[in-house]
Write an enzyme that holds these catalytic residues in place. Structure first.
Site, PDB file in Angstrom:
ATOM      1  N   PRO A 146       0.291  -1.265  -0.025  1.00 22.68           N
ATOM      2  CA  PRO A 146       0.213   0.147   0.098  1.00 22.68           C
ATOM      3  C   PRO A 146       0.687   1.439  -0.200  1.00 22.68           C
ATOM      4  O   PRO A 146       1.931   1.461   0.835  1.00 22.68           O
ATOM      5  CB  PRO A 146      -1.070  -0.043   1.444  1.00 22.68           C
ATOM      6  CG  PRO A 146      -0.139  -1.186   2.214  1.00 22.68           C
ATOM      7  CD  PRO A 146       0.581  -1.696   1.005  1.00 22.68           C
ATOM      8  N   GLU A 147       0.750   1.849  -1.171  1.00 30.54           N
ATOM      9  CA  GLU A 147       1.170   3.385  -1.249  1.00 30.54           C
ATOM     10  C   GLU A 147       0.207   4.367  -1.479  1.00 30.54           C
ATOM     11  O   GLU A 147      -0.760   4.048  -0.645  1.00 30.54           O
ATOM     12  CB  GLU A 147       2.370   3.284  -2.570  1.00 30.54           C
ATOM     13  CG  GLU A 147       3.254   2.163  -2.673  1.00 30.54           C
ATOM     14  CD  GLU A 147       4.112   2.373  -4.050  1.00 30.54           C
ATOM     15  OE1 GLU A 147       4.515   2.981  -4.534  1.00 30.54           O
ATOM     16  OE2 GLU A 147       4.296   1.010  -3.969  1.00 30.54           O
ATOM     17  N   ARG A 163       1.883 -10.106   6.915  1.00 28.38           N
ATOM     18  CA  ARG A 163       3.506 -10.564   7.642  1.00 28.38           C
ATOM     19  C   ARG A 163       3.831  -9.260   8.707  1.00 28.38           C
ATOM     20  O   ARG A 163       4.262  -9.682   9.259  1.00 28.38           O
ATOM     21  CB  ARG A 163       4.390 -10.103   5.913  1.00 28.38           C
ATOM     22  CG  ARG A 163       4.097 -10.975   4.937  1.00 28.38           C
ATOM     23  CD  ARG A 163       4.726 -10.270   4.074  1.00 28.38           C
ATOM     24  NE  ARG A 163       6.537 -10.324   4.079  1.00 28.38           N
ATOM     25  CZ  ARG A 163       7.192  -9.766   3.050  1.00 28.38           C
ATOM     26  NH1 ARG A 163       6.865  -9.650   1.641  1.00 28.38           N
ATOM     27  NH2 ARG A 163       8.118  -9.907   3.739  1.00 28.38           N
TER      28      ARG A 163
END
Length: 275
Positions: free
Chosen positions: A2-3, A112
């Site tokens: 996600p940017e 993660r």
DNA sequence: GTGCCTGTTACCTC
DNA sequence: AGAGGTAACAGGCA
């Protein structure tokens, strides 16, 4: 993953889901280390009964303004939000959930486990470390020029550094450098006036396109980006270099190459982006 | 099974 | 200052 465009899409969906004005009745933490600085008990006590006043984005952070505190969430690689309307079992990768007074549940999944939540009355302690918002009016050609002229490092890692410009990640940096025809390893301070103008335009353009396309979802895997509503983004269809190594450049036909720059996979056109 | 890869960031040493 | 390495983690892939 996600940017800026993905985080912006999530923020917009949370607002559209009428999450502002809703009270958090209680919280559950499934993975302690998702919560930064507080124990799970402290976090749950502190957030309980606060109302969500506003939801914003700063760089790649989601910013929830609450009654007393501010909740900052950084999704890192695989963090995502989901909203459900009734009680349900915790998903394998669910790390935190917020029970809302209207019976909905805001759930945070993070395969993660790199994502971080910060519940604090002094969010500026974290947000002040961030550089310019690239889609704000403060991000001008001359502001970019000032940043670049002060640093002699490679342009790509500089653009990834959140303390100068906040929101760019690996995908959009590769795309912006390709659009501006600048080699990722050029020294930042070596860019000429016209290259800086092109780069500025390219950064604004790729991020704006990314937001309009509601973000980039590269694969089908669950680890991939999808928004609160479960929708995939569409910007993967507009990419020109990212993970296009071995394919022809859409501008000149040369083969796109991949190399490692600052430990990050880096995609570029050797013909359009000469060193 | 093994080893290598991954979209982020912090921290360390040289 | 900047480059390079490692670490946090889990899973996909060859």
């Amino acid at each position: 993953m996600p940017e800026l465009p993905e985080v912006e899409t999530i923020v917009r969906e949370l607002r559209e889901a009428a999450l502002t004005g809703v009270r958090i009745s209680h919280a559950i933490v499934f993975w302690q280390r998702s919560i930064s600085e507080l124990t799970d008990t402290q976090f749950c006590q502190k957030i309980a009964s606060q109302t969500i006043k506003e939801i914003q984005r700063r760089g790649k952070f989601l910013v929830f303004r609450l009654t007393r505190d501010t909740l900052l969430v950084h999704l890192r690689m695989t963090g995502k939000f989901m909203l459900t309307h009734e009680e349900c079992a915790a998903h394998a990768h669910e790390r935190v959930r917020l029970y809302l007074s209207d019976r909905r549940i805001l759930r945070f999944e993070d395969q993660r486990k790199f994502g971080k939540w910060y519940l604090t009355s002094h969010p500026e302690r974290i947000l002040d470390n961030l550089g310019l918002e690239p889609l704000s009016k403060e991000f001008t050609v001359s502001a970019l020029k000032t940043i670049l002229s002060r640093h002699h490092r490679q342009i790509k890692p500089l653009l990834l550094d959140q303390k100068y410009i906040a929101g760019l990640g690996n995908i959009y940096v590769d795309e912006a450098l390709w659009a501006a025809k600048i080699h990722p390893q050029r020294s930042a301070s070596s860019l000429k006036e016209q290259e800086i103008r092109h780069l500025h335009h390219a950064i604004v353009d790729v991020l704006t396109q990314g937001v309009e396309n509601t973000g980039t979802s590269l694969g089908a895997a669950r680890a991939n980006y999808f928004s609160v509503s479960g929708r995939r983004g569409n910007h993967q269809n507009a990419l020109n270099v990212f993970r296009k190594d071995g394919l022809s450049c859409t501008r000149c036909g040369s083969l796109i190459k991949k190399m490692i720059v600052a430990q990050r996979g880096t995609h570029y056109c050797p013909n359009c982006q000469p060193f």
